[in-house]
Design an enzyme around this catalytic site. Sequence first.
Site, short mmCIF file in Angstrom:
data_model
loop_
_atom_site.label_atom_id
_atom_site.label_comp_id
_atom_site.label_asym_id
_atom_site.label_seq_id
_atom_site.Cartn_x
_atom_site.Cartn_y
_atom_site.Cartn_z
CB VAL A 15 -5.20 6.96 10.82
CG1 VAL A 15 -6.76 7.24 10.67
CG2 VAL A 15 -4.36 6.93 9.52
CB SER A 16 -0.98 7.03 14.58
OG SER A 16 -1.97 6.34 15.55
CB SER A 17 1.16 2.63 13.03
OG SER A 17 1.76 2.95 14.18
CG ASP A 19 -5.34 6.32 15.79
OD1 ASP A 19 -4.57 7.11 15.58
OD2 ASP A 19 -5.45 5.89 16.97
CD GLN A 20 -2.47 3.27 9.32
OE1 GLN A 20 -2.00 2.38 9.11
NE2 GLN A 20 -1.95 4.46 9.01
#
Length: 535
Positions: A15-17, A19-20
Amino acid sequence: MSNEHIIKAAMYARVSSDDQAMRGTIENQTTALRNAAPHWGMTIVDEYLDDGYSGSLPLVKRPEGLRLSEDAKAGKFEIVLFYKIDRLARSLRNFLDIVDFFEGLGIGLRSMSESFDNSNLMGKFAVQMIAAVAEMERGVILERTTMGRNRVAAEGRWIGVIPYGYLLDTNGHLVPNTTPRPGYGIVESEIIQRIFHMVANERISATAVAKQLTAEGLPVWQKTQRRGQLEPDYRETAGAVWWPADILRILRSTTYKGTHTYGQGIERTVPALIDIDTWELVQTRLTSNRRLSKRPSDNNYLFRGLMRCAHCGSAYAGFVTTGPSDIRPRYYRCNSSSNPSHQRVHGRCIGRSIKADWIEGAVWEDIKGFVLNPGDVIQALEDRIKSELESAPDIETRRRELAQLITTKEAEADRVLDAYRRGLMDIEALETHVIRSKFELEPLQAELASIMDTEAQRGQDVGNLVSTEGLLKELKDQVEGPGDYQKKRLVVEALVSGIVVETSGLGRKKTGNVEITYTFSEPVTVAENGSSPCG
């Protein structure tokens, strides 16, 4: 006992920021994959979790992705299990590179959310289409996010870290912070006004301001405040240390005079803490402090910050030898010669000291000669521009031809893909057309890019000619007559790009070549003989 082979699987999740915020945390993926693996006859031998890394990065540029690649080479698993293609890669190129890498090792790929088999041509084509859609989806998300932020900014609401001296009202707009924070008894907006007053009216430097605020123990913090939140969340900097960079960032911010620009040009009005006249005066003070340090007039160094050592790369700085004040000559010397930590690591630099009067005199005569008699240089520049402009029509014709060819090839590729979708062409024929189209398009696109670069350089050259002619008119008055240090320094900053000292030999036999790079000519090398120019 069953003889069924249990497949050794590596589980990858990411996950990326962004995505979170939009999809949930990485645990959603790991839980689903752990539950699915036994149903597919797999046992997870290791988990590779990249938490907070963008899928646009190549796999090996992510910590766990790199470990996954190394373990694959070591043969620790037979298949890579992941939740969705966009967890593995966010661009088509990165995804295809990953597919090629694992295929070369004989390792399979399995997505929990998409069904594909990369062991045949049709399956490979399906994989490429899915990855392309994932790439497009990422672009759409980024575009929508940017548009949303721009819309919020255009409405006047604040985005990001709140500047020192302000709070947000219930609608998310910036307002002056006029209330002391509990436990500190200070008002941020008053601190900002004091900082500007110290520089504008007391004429002290940003460094002195930072030292004063630190000595008084005033806290340093950043704060964030969600819309509707009455009290912001504070994040304090340990030790309450103000750095000159903190002060300069405040002094140069247009927010404090009532204007703020967000992103690529969204301008909005915010409450001012400083009047425009004070803000402009501070900018003048900062420029003056940067150009002229407070030192005796006989120790002003014309090339301060412009001279470097070819041997170690350190800057040359001015210094004065010991002795009677009326006969102490000025020198430039390599900074590393007086830096013990540099010498412990790299040894003593062999860079030779340069007599300031000699090098400053030689360069100033070059500058005067150019500014007062620029004819040859300007004529050469005009001839080059004229030659390039004469070739412009031919280049423009070729640029249009290339643009038309590329458009035609791309339209042809679209027709081929449409034929495949309608069942008029099989996957093998499609693959042949795709490869041929790529082979034909790449050289055309490369030539067009080269032409665009040439046109950009031509425009820059024309701009340089105009700038040089205008600069000469401004500097002519400055170089005529003796001139003081401030005027000379302004001219040097405009016309000298850099000075490099190259030293050869050792001890008393050291010699130095000084290469001066001007904005108006090729680099000029001034060689010294004996000890007259160098110390």
